[in-house]
Design a protein around this motif. Structure first.
Motif, PDB file in Angstrom:
ATOM      1  N   ARG A  30       1.011  -1.040   0.035  1.00 51.61           N
ATOM      2  CA  ARG A  30       0.027   0.123  -0.108  1.00 51.61           C
ATOM      3  C   ARG A  30       0.760   1.464  -0.356  1.00 51.61           C
ATOM      4  O   ARG A  30       1.542   1.330   0.858  1.00 51.61           O
ATOM      5  CB  ARG A  30      -1.003   0.613   1.132  1.00 51.61           C
ATOM      6  N   TRP A  31       0.996   1.860  -1.322  1.00 53.44           N
ATOM      7  CA  TRP A  31       1.486   3.380  -1.405  1.00 53.44           C
ATOM      8  C   TRP A  31       0.233   4.250  -0.576  1.00 53.44           C
ATOM      9  O   TRP A  31      -0.839   4.852  -2.121  1.00 53.44           O
ATOM     10  CB  TRP A  31       2.065   3.722  -2.394  1.00 53.44           C
ATOM     11  N   GLU A  32       0.573   5.916   0.432  1.00 49.05           N
ATOM     12  CA  GLU A  32      -0.684   5.728   0.860  1.00 49.05           C
ATOM     13  C   GLU A  32       0.009   7.713   0.643  1.00 49.05           C
ATOM     14  O   GLU A  32      -0.810   8.372  -0.044  1.00 49.05           O
ATOM     15  CB  GLU A  32      -1.383   6.278   2.320  1.00 49.05           C
ATOM     16  N   GLY A  33       1.223   7.841   1.291  1.00 45.13           N
ATOM     17  CA  GLY A  33       1.382   9.325   0.947  1.00 45.13           C
ATOM     18  C   GLY A  33       1.090  10.227   1.804  1.00 45.13           C
ATOM     19  O   GLY A  33       0.869   9.622   2.764  1.00 45.13           O
ATOM     20  N   ARG A  49       7.230  11.025  -7.129  1.00 50.84           N
ATOM     21  CA  ARG A  49       7.775   9.541  -6.686  1.00 50.84           C
ATOM     22  C   ARG A  49       8.648   9.230  -6.580  1.00 50.84           C
ATOM     23  O   ARG A  49       8.915   7.869  -6.919  1.00 50.84           O
ATOM     24  CB  ARG A  49       6.360   9.275  -6.053  1.00 50.84           C
ATOM     25  N   ALA A  50       9.104   9.440  -8.312  1.00 50.07           N
ATOM     26  CA  ALA A  50       9.859   8.653  -9.632  1.00 50.07           C
ATOM     27  C   ALA A  50      11.592   7.752  -8.987  1.00 50.07           C
ATOM     28  O   ALA A  50      11.141   6.483  -8.550  1.00 50.07           O
ATOM     29  CB  ALA A  50      10.590   9.383 -10.235  1.00 50.07           C
ATOM     30  N   GLU A  51      11.777   8.318  -7.486  1.00 49.20           N
ATOM     31  CA  GLU A  51      12.953   8.172  -6.834  1.00 49.20           C
ATOM     32  C   GLU A  51      11.735   6.869  -6.073  1.00 49.20           C
ATOM     33  O   GLU A  51      12.962   5.622  -5.807  1.00 49.20           O
ATOM     34  CB  GLU A  51      14.017   9.250  -5.773  1.00 49.20           C
ATOM     35  N   ASP A  52      11.259   7.046  -5.276  1.00 46.25           N
ATOM     36  CA  ASP A  52      11.059   6.049  -4.139  1.00 46.25           C
ATOM     37  C   ASP A  52      10.007   5.383  -4.824  1.00 46.25           C
ATOM     38  O   ASP A  52      10.114   3.845  -4.340  1.00 46.25           O
ATOM     39  CB  ASP A  52       9.169   6.817  -3.309  1.00 46.25           C
ATOM     40  N   LEU A  53       9.370   5.363  -6.108  1.00 47.01           N
ATOM     41  CA  LEU A  53       9.415   3.620  -6.472  1.00 47.01           C
ATOM     42  C   LEU A  53       9.826   2.632  -7.362  1.00 47.01           C
ATOM     43  O   LEU A  53      10.244   2.167  -7.304  1.00 47.01           O
ATOM     44  CB  LEU A  53       7.926   3.925  -8.139  1.00 47.01           C
ATOM     45  N   LYS A  54      11.509   3.719  -7.710  1.00 53.57           N
ATOM     46  CA  LYS A  54      12.558   2.849  -8.194  1.00 53.57           C
ATOM     47  C   LYS A  54      13.130   1.354  -6.899  1.00 53.57           C
ATOM     48  O   LYS A  54      12.865   0.925  -7.263  1.00 53.57           O
ATOM     49  CB  LYS A  54      13.882   3.745  -8.655  1.00 53.57           C
ATOM     50  N   LYS A  75      -4.332   8.382  -3.424  1.00 54.33           N
ATOM     51  CA  LYS A  75      -4.573   9.474  -4.914  1.00 54.33           C
ATOM     52  C   LYS A  75      -3.275  10.094  -3.942  1.00 54.33           C
ATOM     53  O   LYS A  75      -3.143  11.217  -4.321  1.00 54.33           O
ATOM     54  CB  LYS A  75      -5.851   9.676  -4.284  1.00 54.33           C
ATOM     55  N   PHE A  76      -2.349  10.396  -2.561  1.00 53.79           N
ATOM     56  CA  PHE A  76      -2.202  10.734  -2.019  1.00 53.79           C
ATOM     57  C   PHE A  76      -0.817  10.600  -1.698  1.00 53.79           C
ATOM     58  O   PHE A  76       0.065  11.139  -1.637  1.00 53.79           O
ATOM     59  CB  PHE A  76      -2.213  10.993  -0.347  1.00 53.79           C
ATOM     60  N   TYR A  77      -1.106   9.679  -2.320  1.00 48.99           N
ATOM     61  CA  TYR A  77       0.921   9.142  -3.314  1.00 48.99           C
ATOM     62  C   TYR A  77       1.541  10.066  -3.375  1.00 48.99           C
ATOM     63  O   TYR A  77       2.351  10.631  -3.220  1.00 48.99           O
ATOM     64  CB  TYR A  77       0.574   8.086  -3.248  1.00 48.99           C
ATOM     65  N   SER A  78       1.174  10.175  -5.479  1.00 49.82           N
ATOM     66  CA  SER A  78       1.743  11.673  -5.678  1.00 49.82           C
ATOM     67  C   SER A  78       0.718  12.539  -6.519  1.00 49.82           C
ATOM     68  O   SER A  78       0.740  13.364  -6.852  1.00 49.82           O
ATOM     69  CB  SER A  78       2.455  11.269  -7.210  1.00 49.82           C
ATOM     70  N   ALA A  90       6.579   0.148 -15.127  1.00 51.18           N
ATOM     71  CA  ALA A  90       7.537   0.074 -16.598  1.00 51.18           C
ATOM     72  C   ALA A  90       8.744   0.365 -15.084  1.00 51.18           C
ATOM     73  O   ALA A  90      10.049  -0.598 -16.492  1.00 51.18           O
ATOM     74  CB  ALA A  90       7.876   1.775 -16.598  1.00 51.18           C
ATOM     75  N   LYS A  91       9.271   0.325 -14.222  1.00 51.72           N
ATOM     76  CA  LYS A  91      10.737  -0.054 -13.542  1.00 51.72           C
ATOM     77  C   LYS A  91      10.619  -1.193 -13.602  1.00 51.72           C
ATOM     78  O   LYS A  91      11.722  -2.581 -13.024  1.00 51.72           O
ATOM     79  CB  LYS A  91      10.568   0.846 -12.057  1.00 51.72           C
ATOM     80  N   LEU A  92       9.320  -2.317 -14.011  1.00 50.06           N
ATOM     81  CA  LEU A  92       9.309  -3.209 -13.823  1.00 50.06           C
ATOM     82  C   LEU A  92       9.486  -4.325 -14.383  1.00 50.06           C
ATOM     83  O   LEU A  92       9.490  -5.324 -14.776  1.00 50.06           O
ATOM     84  CB  LEU A  92       8.035  -4.140 -11.781  1.00 50.06           C
TER      85      LEU A  92
END
Length: 95
Positions: A30-33, A49-54, A75-78, A90-92
């Motif tokens: 769960r990615w809440e933000g 949040r690109a670096e976090d998602l990496k 919806k509060f993640y990014s 894409a990163k996966l």
């Protein structure tokens, strides 16, 4: 949780103690933000949040092909969950 085959949700919250324990035959992220930093209703990315998602992708990669992995972006993640999903996939290297 393991005895009942219940997955422990892995979260991105700074309020939660990080836990990488696997308690079932699948993973749930769960990615809440942060509600104080992101409005979440503008229909666009509000926080990069690109670096976090990496980093999140690197956590997930060892489990791909071994078990199912589920995830939820708040919806509060990014500010824009569809973009978060596309970026993580894409990163996966997944479609």
């Amino acid at each position: 949780m393991r005895d009942s085959e219940v997955a422990l949700a892995r979260t991105d919250s700074s309020l939660m103690v990080p836990n990488d324990e696997v308690t079932s035959d699948f993973l749930y992220f769960r990615w809440e933000g942060d509600r104080k930093k992101v409005n979440g209703t503008l229909g666009k990315i509000e926080a990069d949040r690109a670096e976090d998602l990496k980093l999140e992708a690197e956590k997930i990669k060892p489990f791909l092909g071994k078990m199912k992995v589920f995830g939820y972006f708040g919806k509060f993640y990014s500010g824009y969950p569809p973009s978060d999903v596309a970026s993580l996939l894409a990163k996966l290297n997944l479609p």
